[in-house]
Structures are given as C-alpha cells and as structure tokens.
Write an enzyme that holds these catalytic residues in place. Structure first.
Site, mmCIF file in Angstrom:
data_model
loop_
_atom_site.group_PDB
_atom_site.id
_atom_site.type_symbol
_atom_site.label_atom_id
_atom_site.label_comp_id
_atom_site.label_asym_id
_atom_site.label_seq_id
_atom_site.Cartn_x
_atom_site.Cartn_y
_atom_site.Cartn_z
ATOM 1 N N HIS A 1 0.830 -1.223 0.000
ATOM 2 C CA HIS A 1 0.000 0.000 0.000
ATOM 3 C C HIS A 1 0.860 1.266 0.000
ATOM 4 O O HIS A 1 0.573 2.242 0.701
ATOM 5 C CB HIS A 1 -0.958 0.023 1.196
ATOM 6 N N ASP B 1 0.567 -4.621 5.430
ATOM 7 C CA ASP B 1 -0.454 -5.584 4.998
ATOM 8 C C ASP B 1 -0.492 -5.653 3.470
ATOM 9 O O ASP B 1 -0.034 -4.753 2.776
ATOM 10 C CB ASP B 1 -1.832 -5.185 5.530
ATOM 11 N N GLU B 2 -1.031 -6.757 2.972
ATOM 12 C CA GLU B 2 -1.340 -6.916 1.540
ATOM 13 C C GLU B 2 -0.188 -6.488 0.634
ATOM 14 O O GLU B 2 -0.352 -5.632 -0.237
ATOM 15 C CB GLU B 2 -2.629 -6.158 1.207
ATOM 16 N N VAL B 3 0.973 -7.087 0.840
ATOM 17 C CA VAL B 3 2.134 -6.767 -0.001
ATOM 18 C C VAL B 3 2.029 -7.615 -1.277
ATOM 19 O O VAL B 3 2.722 -8.625 -1.454
ATOM 20 C CB VAL B 3 3.467 -7.017 0.737
#
Length: 478
Positions: A97, A153-155
């Site tokens: 992100h 998060d969410e790499v």
C-alpha cells in the site's frame, strides 16, 4: 495505560478509533467537534493513518497531498487528542500500500514490480532509507509515543520483481523470508532510532508463515501483530489457534482490528450497522478466549478508500452511528437495549436501525446533517430520476432519445411531464446545495467534488439534460 483503561466489561485496554486520511480527510475544526464524542462513546485512543496528509519535508515533500495538514495543524490535532484523553498511534505504510509514495516519479525506481506502485522493493538500501525517513519525520512531530504502526499488509506481487526472482532462486529463500527480512529491518531501524516506541504490524502476511520460520526470524521480539478481520462471521476458533501460534513464536503482546465502516464495498455510501456490530461481538468472543496479559487493545478501523486509487467509501459522519454502536458494545461487553438507548441519546437519534440502512435519519451529533442528506441522496435521488425518465409513460412514449435529438415534442404531452421534471430538478438542486454546504464545513473541496461527481452528478445531470432538451424542443416549435 491504567489511567486510560476502559470499564471492567471490556477485555481491551485500548479502544482505538482508526482515522483513514487517504480519503476524505476531515478539517481540524471537525476533529475538534468529534473527539469529545469518541471519548464519550468509549474510545481512548486513535490510530491515525496519515498517508499523504502528513506535512513531509525535504526530499519527502512530494508525498504531501495538495491539502495536507500543516505541522501546526498536526500539533493542534495531537493537542485535541490529549485534551480528550485519546492516545495517538500513527500509522505509516512501509512495504505494501505504498501507492502514495511510489506513484511519484522521484520514487518509482523503488517499486518491487516496475509497472505497479503498490509494493516497495525490499532489496534496495534506498527503500529502507526512505521508510526510515518517513517514520522519523512523523515521530518528530509526536511527543511521548508508545507505539507506531508500520502497516505492511497486503504486499501484493512480492517476489515478482526482477531482483526478487533472482534472490528466490536460492533454495533456502522464500517470499515469507523476504517479507520477514524487510519487516525486521524496518522495525530494527525504528527501535534503534526510537527505543521507547514499539512497532505494530498488520498480521495478514504472517498468518501463513510456519512457526519455525516465524520464530527463527526474530521479529517477535521487535513488534506486536495486529490481527485484522472485518467479517461478521469471523471464525472464533480459527482466531484462537492463530493467537496461540503467535504466542508460541514468541510474540508477548498483540492487538485486534475490527471495522465500523469501509469494509462492505469499495463504493459503499451507507453503513449497515448490524454487519459491523456482529464483527465486534465475534471479536469479544475471541478476546474472552485470549490470555489477558497478551491483549493490548482493539483498533476499530474506518476505511475511507480500499487503496490510494479507489473511490471513496462511507464518509466519516455517515459511519458515526455504527462507530457508536460498536464502541458501546465493546465497552459493555455486548449489545443490549441499554446500549441501543444510550447510543440514541448520545447521538440524538429518534430510532436506531441495526439490521437495515437507516432510511429516515437525523441526529444532533457533529456531521449529522451530512448523515441525513447522504442517506436522502442514496435512497431517493437515482430512483426518483429513473422513475421519471424510464418509467413515466409520457417521457418514454413522447420524449424518447429520438424525440430529444430532433427536438420534437407534442405540446399536450409536454404538460403531463414538464411540471414533474422541473419540480424534481428544483428539489434535488436544493438538496445538493444543502449537502454541498454541509460537506464544505467538514471536508476539503476535493472531497466535496469527488463525492458529488460519484454520487449526485450522474442522476442530476441526466435530469438537467431532459429539462434542457425540453426547453430546446419548445423553442424549436415556437
């Protein structure tokens, strides 16, 4: 932390309200109005996700949004938080992100995948220097920090960059180890520069990592995971097992993260309270099965965009009733008629609807006029315009696109729908002006423009075009 501890009914030390500033950031004047309410409802902390609203300086200045808060405004926000006994924990993304950073030409060479601005390349020393500089600037404006959230998060697409592909060719390497090494480097830098501040990290990239790999990485001594799940039916047993795994891997403390808004659709405009209440009731069950000495607190997330490039979801004032219900449920250890009555009283609501969207909404809380007008627009604008343009037999039968293009209209038939069209246009123009004024009091112009373009203009322009075409057709006949 004792002085900020909530009532005995709550298993959480800290109830953090998440302010997601990457979309619709409120003016400081609105925060001054809403912070006392947060505290009254049961919050005792803020998780502030600055993104591009922080006044970065020097080489980081390009990261600032056009309307970013000034350093003095940040100080004002922090003073307001202190005044209302809300402990501030900043959040700065340091791996995934990262669009607000990597979209800029100056930093695009630090992308993991050249085409995608979401994830940072963990192999470049400059990547670590960049996020360390961002953290240092944020910490410098915050006195007495105890925690700092480093995101992660969410790499997505980690391991798909050219340097990562080469690194992964070695048998002992994996994407999990690549993630852990960068996260450890960021946390180590931070602890070295700011030993009094403990890093927090989103836990999703840790969940699938084996106990052995996680333990050997040494990250457990450096940071505290924040386990997030926004589902109304989150699996209690699954979470208890995950917590036990983290405990075995050496994490002494952890956090939970729920959602009070912004988790039911990227373009959601109204908040379904029941959905979010169920999420919090599930987290209460998990908390009751968690060793008390492990649990630091819970962050009630209020996402404003799914990512830097997505549309706005529910505006903060629209989500306030949901936040109130969720905070009160946590503080009272569940939901009851007493909680419902207390929320109605605190927000000035005549009737709180949990299981459906609140169709007739009004209140006395800060921003309640936005809540009322947005609800009105979402419930009635498009349906009323569609009703006239697509289901009124005089419009569909005597003023179709064919007629409009050729400026043909039967004078008798015109009398059957022109008054309705003019009346509807006048009504919605008046609502739009009222909503615009309400939004201007709370948000910057860019938010106002975006929300109106997404949610009001499509229907209003259709209606305006019909009225304009009708005028042209009448003039053509005279």
């Amino acid at each position: 932390m004792e002085e900020n501890k909530m009532t005995v009914s709550s298993p959480f030390g800290l109830h953090l309200v998440h302010l997601d500033l990457k979309g619709a950031p409120p003016k400081v004047s609105y925060l001054a109005e809403i912070f006392p309410l947060f505290r009254t409802l049961g919050a005792n902390g803020l998780l502030v996700e600055y993104e591009d609203m922080f006044p970065y300086e020097g080489e980081l200045k390009p990261l600032r949004a056009e309307h970013a808060y000034s350093a003095s405004e940040i100080k004002e926000i922090l003073n307001l938080a202190k005044l209302h006994k809300l402990e501030v924990i900043p959040l700065v993304q340091t791996f995934g992100h990262m669009e607000f950073v990597l979209k800029h030409q100056e930093f695009s060479h630090l992308r993991e995948v050249e085409m995608f601005p979401n994830a940072l390349n963990p192999h470049k020393e400059e990547s670590l220097m960049l996020v360390s500089a961002m953290i240092d600037q944020v910490v410098a404006l915050h006195d007495g920090l105890r925690w700092f959230h480093i995101g992660s998060d969410e790499v997505y697409y980690l391991g798909e960059g050219e340097e990562s592909k080469q690194w992964l060719q070695k048998e002992e390497n994996s994407t999990e180890k690549l993630f852990l090494s960068h996260m450890k480097a960021v946390a180590s830098c931070m602890v070295s520069s700011h030993p009094e501040v403990k890093p927090i990290v989103w836990d999703d990239m840790l969940r699938g990592v084996s106990e052995e790999t996680l333990t050997e990485s040494g990250v457990a001594q450096l940071m505290e995971p924040m386990i997030w799940d926004y589902a109304p039916d989150l699996d209690e047993d699954d979470k208890v097992l995950l917590i036990e795994k983290y405990r075995k891997c050496g994490f002494p403390k952890l956090w939970f993260a729920s959602a009070f808004k912004g988790a039911t659709g990227a373009n959601q405009s109204l908040t379904l309270i029941g959905h979010h209440l169920k999420n919090h009731l599930q987290w209460l069950k998990v908390a009751n099965s968690t060793p008390a000495d492990m649990l630091q607190g819970i962050a009630l997330t209020g996402w404003q965009r799914y990512d830097h490039f997505s549309v706005l979801c529910e505006l903060l004032p629209v989500g306030i009733p949901s936040l109130a219900v969720c905070l009160q449920a946590l503080q009272n250890g569940g939901y009851s008629e007493k909680v419902k009555e207390n929320v109605e009283k605190q927000l000035g609501l005549s009737s709180l609807e949990i299981d459906t969207f609140m169709s007739e909404s009004s209140g006395t809380f800060p921003g309640s006029d936005i809540f009322t007008l947005v609800t009105q627009v979402c419930f009635y604008l498009k349906p009323s315009v569609d009703e006239l343009l697509e289901r009124n037999r005089y419009v569909t039968g005597w003023f179709s696109p064919y007629h409009r293009k050729r400026r043909i209209v039967h004078p008798i038939m015109m009398l059957h729908f022109q008054p309705d069209a003019l009346s509807l246009l006048a009504k919605w123009n008046a609502v739009m002006q009222e909503l615009q004024a309400a939004l201007e009091r709370v948000f910057y112009m860019c938010t106002l423009e975006e929300w109106m373009e997404e949610n009001v203009h499509p229907s209003l322009h259709k209606l305006q075009e019909v009225v304009d075409d009708l005028d042209k057709a009448i003039q053509a006949q005279s």
